[in-house]
Design a protein around this motif. Structure first.
Motif, PDB file in Angstrom:
ATOM      1  N   GLU A  47       0.839  -1.203   0.000  1.00  0.00           N
ATOM      2  CA  GLU A  47       0.000   0.000   0.000  1.00  0.00           C
ATOM      3  C   GLU A  47       0.872   1.250   0.000  1.00  0.00           C
ATOM      4  N   TRP A  48       0.529   2.207  -0.894  1.00  0.00           N
ATOM      5  CA  TRP A  48       1.268   3.467  -0.982  1.00  0.00           C
ATOM      6  C   TRP A  48       0.540   4.562  -0.206  1.00  0.00           C
ATOM      7  N   THR A  49       1.272   5.338   0.581  1.00  0.00           N
ATOM      8  CA  THR A  49       0.711   6.481   1.285  1.00  0.00           C
ATOM      9  C   THR A  49       1.662   7.671   1.142  1.00  0.00           C
ATOM     10  N   LYS A  50       1.072   8.867   1.135  1.00  0.00           N
ATOM     11  CA  LYS A  50       1.872  10.090   1.035  1.00  0.00           C
ATOM     12  C   LYS A  50       2.046  10.698   2.418  1.00  0.00           C
ATOM     13  N   GLU A  51       3.298  11.010   2.768  1.00  0.00           N
ATOM     14  CA  GLU A  51       3.604  11.585   4.066  1.00  0.00           C
ATOM     15  C   GLU A  51       4.542  12.780   3.887  1.00  0.00           C
ATOM     16  N   SER A  52       4.654  13.568   4.943  1.00  0.00           N
ATOM     17  CA  SER A  52       5.621  14.671   4.967  1.00  0.00           C
ATOM     18  C   SER A  52       6.840  14.246   5.765  1.00  0.00           C
ATOM     19  N   GLU A  53       7.993  14.606   5.255  1.00  0.00           N
ATOM     20  CA  GLU A  53       9.240  14.260   5.921  1.00  0.00           C
ATOM     21  C   GLU A  53      10.081  15.520   6.084  1.00  0.00           C
ATOM     22  N   GLY A  54      10.642  15.707   7.262  1.00  0.00           N
ATOM     23  CA  GLY A  54      11.369  16.934   7.547  1.00  0.00           C
ATOM     24  C   GLY A  54      12.865  16.801   7.362  1.00  0.00           C
ATOM     25  N   ARG A  55      13.483  17.920   6.946  1.00  0.00           N
ATOM     26  CA  ARG A  55      14.937  17.987   6.852  1.00  0.00           C
ATOM     27  C   ARG A  55      15.378  19.313   7.454  1.00  0.00           C
ATOM     28  N   THR A  56      16.629  19.371   7.886  1.00  0.00           N
ATOM     29  CA  THR A  56      17.160  20.589   8.488  1.00  0.00           C
ATOM     30  C   THR A  56      18.453  21.013   7.800  1.00  0.00           C
ATOM     31  N   LEU A  57      18.784  22.279   7.961  1.00  0.00           N
ATOM     32  CA  LEU A  57      19.945  22.879   7.303  1.00  0.00           C
ATOM     33  C   LEU A  57      20.540  23.915   8.240  1.00  0.00           C
ATOM     34  N   SER A  58      21.860  23.951   8.346  1.00  0.00           N
ATOM     35  CA  SER A  58      22.545  24.946   9.184  1.00  0.00           C
ATOM     36  C   SER A  58      23.274  25.946   8.293  1.00  0.00           C
ATOM     37  N   LEU A  59      23.184  27.216   8.669  1.00  0.00           N
ATOM     38  CA  LEU A  59      23.711  28.299   7.840  1.00  0.00           C
ATOM     39  C   LEU A  59      24.511  29.263   8.699  1.00  0.00           C
ATOM     40  N   VAL A  60      25.714  29.639   8.233  1.00  0.00           N
ATOM     41  CA  VAL A  60      26.535  30.631   8.943  1.00  0.00           C
ATOM     42  C   VAL A  60      26.818  31.799   7.993  1.00  0.00           C
ATOM     43  N   PRO A  61      26.056  32.886   8.091  1.00  0.00           N
ATOM     44  CA  PRO A  61      26.340  34.074   7.273  1.00  0.00           C
ATOM     45  C   PRO A  61      27.551  34.809   7.847  1.00  0.00           C
ATOM     46  N   ILE A  62      28.467  35.241   6.974  1.00  0.00           N
ATOM     47  CA  ILE A  62      29.666  35.929   7.463  1.00  0.00           C
ATOM     48  C   ILE A  62      29.932  37.197   6.657  1.00  0.00           C
ATOM     49  N   HIS A  63      30.580  38.142   7.315  1.00  0.00           N
ATOM     50  CA  HIS A  63      31.114  39.335   6.650  1.00  0.00           C
ATOM     51  C   HIS A  63      32.465  39.604   7.298  1.00  0.00           C
ATOM     52  N   MET A  64      33.530  39.210   6.611  1.00  0.00           N
ATOM     53  CA  MET A  64      34.875  39.277   7.177  1.00  0.00           C
ATOM     54  C   MET A  64      35.489  40.667   6.970  1.00  0.00           C
ATOM     55  N   LYS A  65      36.649  40.862   7.558  1.00  0.00           N
ATOM     56  CA  LYS A  65      37.327  42.156   7.548  1.00  0.00           C
ATOM     57  C   LYS A  65      37.589  42.633   6.124  1.00  0.00           C
ATOM     58  N   SER A  66      37.314  43.906   5.878  1.00  0.00           N
ATOM     59  CA  SER A  66      37.523  44.478   4.549  1.00  0.00           C
ATOM     60  C   SER A  66      39.006  44.745   4.307  1.00  0.00           C
ATOM     61  N   ASN A  67      39.324  45.221   3.108  1.00  0.00           N
ATOM     62  CA  ASN A  67      40.710  45.520   2.742  1.00  0.00           C
ATOM     63  C   ASN A  67      41.083  46.986   2.965  1.00  0.00           C
TER      64      ASN A  67
END
Length: 340
Positions: free
Chosen positions: A190-210
């Motif tokens: 038997e086939w059924t449709k379900e929702s499955e969760g995923r996660t993602l980690s993000l590190v936004p950066i702004h480093m020293k200018s020139n």
């Protein structure tokens, strides 16, 4: 929420969702997340007061790029009580900010994206090293129908190395979750449709200018990379291994020690060929903006850094920014039986 809520770790929903292991057959809908970064050049700041960006042009550019989430640099805080409208006779636009820190131009951008894409958009402006700073902050904006902000974690980076000042734009880890459709076949067929969760980690950066000396600031960025990786390694076990570092690194060439440090700590530099992401009449083009992804992760199997470079650089600078948007595509499904 209070102005300083991002000074500590906050859970926005109860825990990350985990993929269930089962012997049943699963077929997942092919899905990709479009992740971008853009130094938006003094958005709402006095530095561009005489040549302010068009919020309409910004929304058009983001919509054209087809992104689900975008990290932004050089965002300025505008008054929380400001009345924001498209024009005098239009209704007031409510803030889409996730905290007390607001940017009126981002509110208009979110409003226009919602109008065109029929999905709610939100943004969060992250505090600098000095919590009261209102200029040149990092922010993240996302499609709130497709992605959910779960957690914001300030990283415990060092701000001094001898006489070098580090990380004025304090880095944070942001954790997002998504849901995808899964067709599951039970043992009895038997086939059924379900929702499955995923996660993602993000590190936004702004480093020293020139500015102030290329040689010295190359050393600053080298130290920033060391303390960034040290701070990340302390929390790697607590965050999703689908980890992305992205933003304006201000790195001039791929031989900088900062890149070596990040790569040696388990990341891939997706702009290792030094594709130009910045242009000005004074400095020409430079490969400042970079995306690093965690190595040996199947969700990054097809990820490449793309650069949205206009054919009219002068007009791009006047209407948008002196930086180009960069983006990657990330697999939003992982299935051992799926050869894609």
């Amino acid at each position: 929420m209070s102005e300083g809520y991002l000074g500590r770790r906050i859970k926005y929903r109860s825990g990350a969702m985990e993929q269930k292991r089962t012997n049943n057959i699963k077929i997942k809908k092919m899905s990709f997340l479009q992740i971008a970064s853009w130094n938006i050049e003094h958005l709402s700041g006095s530095s561009r007061a005489a040549e302010k960006q068009s919020a309409f042009a910004l929304a058009d550019h983001i919509e054209m790029a087809g992104v689900d989430l975008i990290a932004l640099q050089e965002v300025y805080v505008t008054p929380r009580d400001e009345v924001v409208k498209l024009s005098e006779n239009q209704p007031e636009i409510e803030s889409r900010a996730f905290s007390e820190r607001r940017n009126s131009d981002l509110d208009i951008v979110c409003y226009l994206l919602e109008e065109h894409l029929k999905a709610p958009w939100k943004y969060v402006i992250l505090p600098n090293r000095r919590s009261g700073d209102k200029s040149q902050l990092c922010a993240v904006m996302w499609d709130d129908k497709k992605m959910t902000l779960e957690d914001v974690l300030p990283l415990d980076v060092a701000h001094k190395d001898g006489d070098l000042n580090l990380w004025d734009r304090k880095p944070h880890v942001l954790s997002f979750s998504t849901e995808i459709e899964v067709w599951r076949k039970s043992i009895d067929g038997e086939w059924t449709k379900e929702s499955e969760g995923r996660t993602l980690s993000l590190v936004p950066i702004h480093m020293k200018s020139n500015y102030g000396g290329v040689t010295k600031n190359r050393k600053v960025r080298a130290s920033e990379a060391v303390t960034l990786c040290e701070a990340l390694n302390k929390v790697r076990k607590d965050i999703d291994p689908s980890l992305i570092i992205l933003g304006d690194t201000n790195i001039l060439r791929n031989d900088e020690p900062a890149i070596d440090t990040i790569v040696e700590n388990g990341f891939i530099d997706l702009n290792n060929n030094d594709g130009a992401t910045y242009w000005s009449r004074e400095y020409n083009e430079s490969p400042f903006d970079r995306i690093f992804v965690a190595e040996e992760r199947p969700e990054f199997k097809y990820s490449r850094q793309y650069i949205l470079r206009s054919s009219d650089l002068g007009l791009h600078d006047r209407l948008l920014s002196d930086h180009y948007m960069i983006k990657i595509s990330v697999k939003n499904y992982v299935d051992d039986a799926d050869p894609r």
